[in-house]
Design an enzyme around this catalytic site. Sequence first.
Site, PDB file in Angstrom:
ATOM      1  N   ARG A 104       0.899  -1.164   0.000  1.00 20.81           N
ATOM      2  CA  ARG A 104       0.000   0.000   0.000  1.00 20.81           C
ATOM      3  C   ARG A 104       0.930   1.203   0.000  1.00 20.81           C
ATOM      4  O   ARG A 104       1.683   1.413   0.963  1.00 20.81           O
ATOM      5  CB  ARG A 104      -0.901   0.000   1.225  1.00 20.81           C
ATOM      6  CG  ARG A 104      -1.610   1.319   1.429  1.00 20.81           C
ATOM      7  CD  ARG A 104      -2.723   1.224   2.450  1.00 20.81           C
ATOM      8  NE  ARG A 104      -3.823   0.440   1.932  1.00 20.81           N
ATOM      9  CZ  ARG A 104      -5.036   0.393   2.496  1.00 20.81           C
ATOM     10  NH1 ARG A 104      -5.279   1.073   3.591  1.00 20.81           N
ATOM     11  NH2 ARG A 104      -5.993  -0.335   1.962  1.00 20.81           N
ATOM     12  N   HIS A 131      -7.371   0.970  -6.346  1.00 20.00           N
ATOM     13  CA  HIS A 131      -7.488  -0.044  -5.288  1.00 20.00           C
ATOM     14  C   HIS A 131      -8.046  -1.329  -5.910  1.00 20.00           C
ATOM     15  O   HIS A 131      -9.202  -1.698  -5.684  1.00 20.00           O
ATOM     16  CB  HIS A 131      -8.416   0.487  -4.196  1.00 20.00           C
ATOM     17  CG  HIS A 131      -8.278  -0.204  -2.877  1.00 20.00           C
ATOM     18  ND1 HIS A 131      -7.438  -1.283  -2.661  1.00 20.00           N
ATOM     19  CD2 HIS A 131      -8.891   0.027  -1.668  1.00 20.00           C
ATOM     20  CE1 HIS A 131      -7.530  -1.674  -1.401  1.00 20.00           C
ATOM     21  NE2 HIS A 131      -8.395  -0.895  -0.776  1.00 20.00           N
ATOM     22  N   GLN A 134      -9.648  -4.315  -3.823  1.00 19.27           N
ATOM     23  CA  GLN A 134     -10.963  -3.958  -3.258  1.00 19.27           C
ATOM     24  C   GLN A 134     -12.075  -4.206  -4.279  1.00 19.27           C
ATOM     25  O   GLN A 134     -13.125  -4.766  -3.958  1.00 19.27           O
ATOM     26  CB  GLN A 134     -10.954  -2.478  -2.842  1.00 19.27           C
ATOM     27  CG  GLN A 134     -12.294  -1.959  -2.353  1.00 19.27           C
ATOM     28  CD  GLN A 134     -12.711  -2.550  -1.024  1.00 19.27           C
ATOM     29  OE1 GLN A 134     -11.974  -2.464  -0.052  1.00 19.27           O
ATOM     30  NE2 GLN A 134     -13.892  -3.163  -0.968  1.00 19.27           N
ATOM     31  N   ASP A 229     -17.957   6.206  -0.678  1.00 24.58           N
ATOM     32  CA  ASP A 229     -16.630   6.143  -0.047  1.00 24.58           C
ATOM     33  C   ASP A 229     -16.440   7.450   0.719  1.00 24.58           C
ATOM     34  O   ASP A 229     -17.253   8.384   0.597  1.00 24.58           O
ATOM     35  CB  ASP A 229     -15.573   5.967  -1.159  1.00 24.58           C
ATOM     36  CG  ASP A 229     -14.188   5.624  -0.625  1.00 24.58           C
ATOM     37  OD1 ASP A 229     -14.022   5.441   0.591  1.00 24.58           O
ATOM     38  OD2 ASP A 229     -13.244   5.552  -1.452  1.00 24.58           O
ATOM     39  N   CYS A 270     -16.623   0.542   0.848  1.00 26.26           N
ATOM     40  CA  CYS A 270     -15.380  -0.219   1.013  1.00 26.26           C
ATOM     41  C   CYS A 270     -14.885  -0.181   2.448  1.00 26.26           C
ATOM     42  O   CYS A 270     -14.103  -1.037   2.851  1.00 26.26           O
ATOM     43  CB  CYS A 270     -14.323   0.310   0.065  1.00 26.26           C
ATOM     44  SG  CYS A 270     -14.096   2.102   0.208  1.00 26.26           S
ATOM     45  N   ARG A 298     -13.153  -9.454   1.421  1.00 26.15           N
ATOM     46  CA  ARG A 298     -11.745  -9.113   1.181  1.00 26.15           C
ATOM     47  C   ARG A 298     -10.866 -10.332   1.477  1.00 26.15           C
ATOM     48  O   ARG A 298      -9.929 -10.611   0.725  1.00 26.15           O
ATOM     49  CB  ARG A 298     -11.305  -7.927   2.069  1.00 26.15           C
ATOM     50  CG  ARG A 298     -11.880  -6.574   1.692  1.00 26.15           C
ATOM     51  CD  ARG A 298     -11.441  -6.102   0.314  1.00 26.15           C
ATOM     52  NE  ARG A 298     -10.004  -6.038   0.155  1.00 26.15           N
ATOM     53  CZ  ARG A 298      -9.235  -4.992   0.510  1.00 26.15           C
ATOM     54  NH1 ARG A 298      -9.790  -3.919   1.030  1.00 26.15           N
ATOM     55  NH2 ARG A 298      -7.934  -5.015   0.303  1.00 26.15           N
TER      56      ARG A 298
HETATM   57  N1   CP Z   1     -11.148  -0.905   2.251  1.00 24.34           N
HETATM   58  C1   CP Z   1      -9.886  -0.896   2.706  1.00 24.34           C
HETATM   59  O1   CP Z   1      -8.903  -0.967   1.941  1.00 24.34           O
HETATM   60  O2   CP Z   1      -9.777  -0.858   4.059  1.00 24.34           O
HETATM   61  P1   CP Z   1      -8.416  -0.627   4.867  1.00 24.34           P
HETATM   62  O3   CP Z   1      -7.969   0.779   4.585  1.00 24.34           O
HETATM   63  O4   CP Z   1      -8.797  -0.849   6.295  1.00 24.34           O
HETATM   64  O5   CP Z   1      -7.405  -1.628   4.383  1.00 24.34           O
END
Ligand code: CP
Length: 337
Positions: A104, A131, A134, A229, A270, A298
């Site tokens: 990330r 992402h 996701q 979001d 998400c 996930r």
């Molecule tokens: N949706 C998502 O990526 O959550 P986190 O930021 O908790 O990983």
Amino acid sequence: MTLRHFIDTQDFSKEELLELIELTRMIKAADKQGCTPKLLQDATLAMIFEEPSTRTRVSFEVAMTELGGHALYLKPGEIHLGVRESLGDTSRVLSRMCDVIMARTLQHATITGLAGTATVPVINGLTDYNHPTQVVCDVFTMIEHTPAGKRLEDLNVTFIGDATNVLSSLMLICTRLGMHFTHAAPKKYQAPAQWLQWAEENCQVSGGTVTVTEDPIAAVRDADYIYTDLWWWVGQEDEIPERRAAFMPKYQVNMDLLRQAPAHCKFMHCLPASRGVEATDEVMDSPQSIIFDQAENRLHTEKGILTWLVYPRLKRPSPELLAFHTGQIHNYLDGRC
Ligand code: CP
């Protein structure tokens, strides 16, 4: 063995994405019966996080454990990521010791930089642009909740809110799969022209559609799924008053807006969410909300992605070869005693 990274769903065909989703479905079905196969026995995932995470971190780590492997949590300040050694050297070293890397990163260029020198698959766990893990999960969740008699290509997905990294990925995967995607937001926060162009190119091949509008009520009228979001993210604190004024109350997903959609319409997010901001508690906790099914998925999706990328690359020695090397090493050690 061909090296594939998972950086952007645009790198994958519709058929490949559907194969991945089918693999995820099979692994989830096995998990629900308590028998997840150890498909990645002894494999190691290196996880780099430049930003906080709950779902991505936990799902990848648990996925590796349940598949018989192991995950390492690496964060800047604890490894030499871009400090004292180049990104490329970090990536080369991790590739020599681990079977797969997930990162990330603040900047999309960092994940593509890691992938550029890695000799193992690199998975994008969110960047400032997209992402992808996701949204594979999101489509898998939509398929699980598809109304009877509808095909994937019949589904209308409406995203209400800021042009986030999730919006870019969701718009691109839905249009690649031939779905019908609408983004409702104030003009200033609508998807950039480049994303829209890619989505339209996807539609030309897939038969899907993409629409951008300032009208949230029109956008949800035929929606099978309403998705939202956060309206602001870390680093955008200075913009909160301006953003709140632009989105509130017109673009908040509340019961008044949800009632404008068909009765079967499901609500997705998400997460993490700012309850009472982009969506109300009433919506998030309503029978139409599938946000926790989505969050759980996930885990199943990470298992699918990890298996899809890593399983074909793992060495599986024959019992004879294992016995040969074990014997050699035992003989050497015993000879030294
Ligand atoms: N949706 C998502 O990526 O959550 P986190 O930021 O908790 O990983």
